[in-house]
Write a protein that holds these residues in place. Structure first.
Motif, short mmCIF file in Angstrom:
data_model
loop_
_atom_site.label_atom_id
_atom_site.label_comp_id
_atom_site.label_asym_id
_atom_site.label_seq_id
_atom_site.Cartn_x
_atom_site.Cartn_y
_atom_site.Cartn_z
N GLU A 85 -4.99 -2.86 -6.53
CA GLU A 85 -6.21 -2.57 -7.26
C GLU A 85 -6.21 -1.08 -7.64
N GLY A 86 -7.11 -0.69 -8.50
CA GLY A 86 -7.23 0.70 -8.90
C GLY A 86 -7.68 1.58 -7.73
N GLU A 87 -7.49 2.88 -7.86
CA GLU A 87 -7.85 3.82 -6.79
C GLU A 87 -9.33 3.76 -6.42
#
Length: 145
Positions: A85-87
């Motif tokens: 997933e994104g940060e």
């Protein structure tokens, strides 16, 4: 109406009670243990000279799973990688387990490792295992005396 009359019409007065008992057994079976449910979940169908095992493996491909068979034991092994997933993504709930898995199942008879067929499609693995010819039941002809 008597109990035998209800049964004759396909009505089972104890069906609801059995369903409640099954629900209670499922509920209580998880208490006191911190173990996860076996992965992958499987179904096993028995034929006269073969057995078919299906396993649900969502998010995996056939390259992610190893299938081995020895005598009367089938083993499924692999690794499920987490989706990146994104940060800034924060999980609200994460129920799908990730990491390595291994599941061994004892089959109802020895199988011929050269007669195993495995197919994988849409996250579902299907394995058909044949009983060796030498282990198959043989009908014995009875001679008159």
């Amino acid at each position: 109406m008597m109990l035998s009359e209800l049964s004759r019409f396909g009505l089972d007065p104890f069906l609801k009670m059995r369903h409640m008992q099954d629900d209670m057994n499922r509920l209580l079976s998880g208490l006191g243990t911190a173990t996860a449910q076996a992965f992958p979940p499987i179904n096993l169908w028995l034929g006269e000279n073969s057995v078919v095992v299906t396993a649900e493996l969502p998010g995996l491909s056939c390259d992610d799973v190893d299938v081995t068979v020895r005598e009367d034991t089938l083993t499924l092994q692999g690794k499920r990688e987490p989706k990146v997933e994104g940060e800034n993504a924060a999980w609200h709930r994460r129920e799908r387990a990730y990491g390595s898995f291994s599941r061994s199942v004892q089959l109802p008879f020895r199988v011929d490792p050269d007669q195993v067929q495995a197919r994988f499609a849409d996250g579902r693995l299907e394995i058909e295992l044949q009983r060796p010819e030498a282990d198959r039941p043989k009908k014995i002809q009875i001679k008159a005396a």
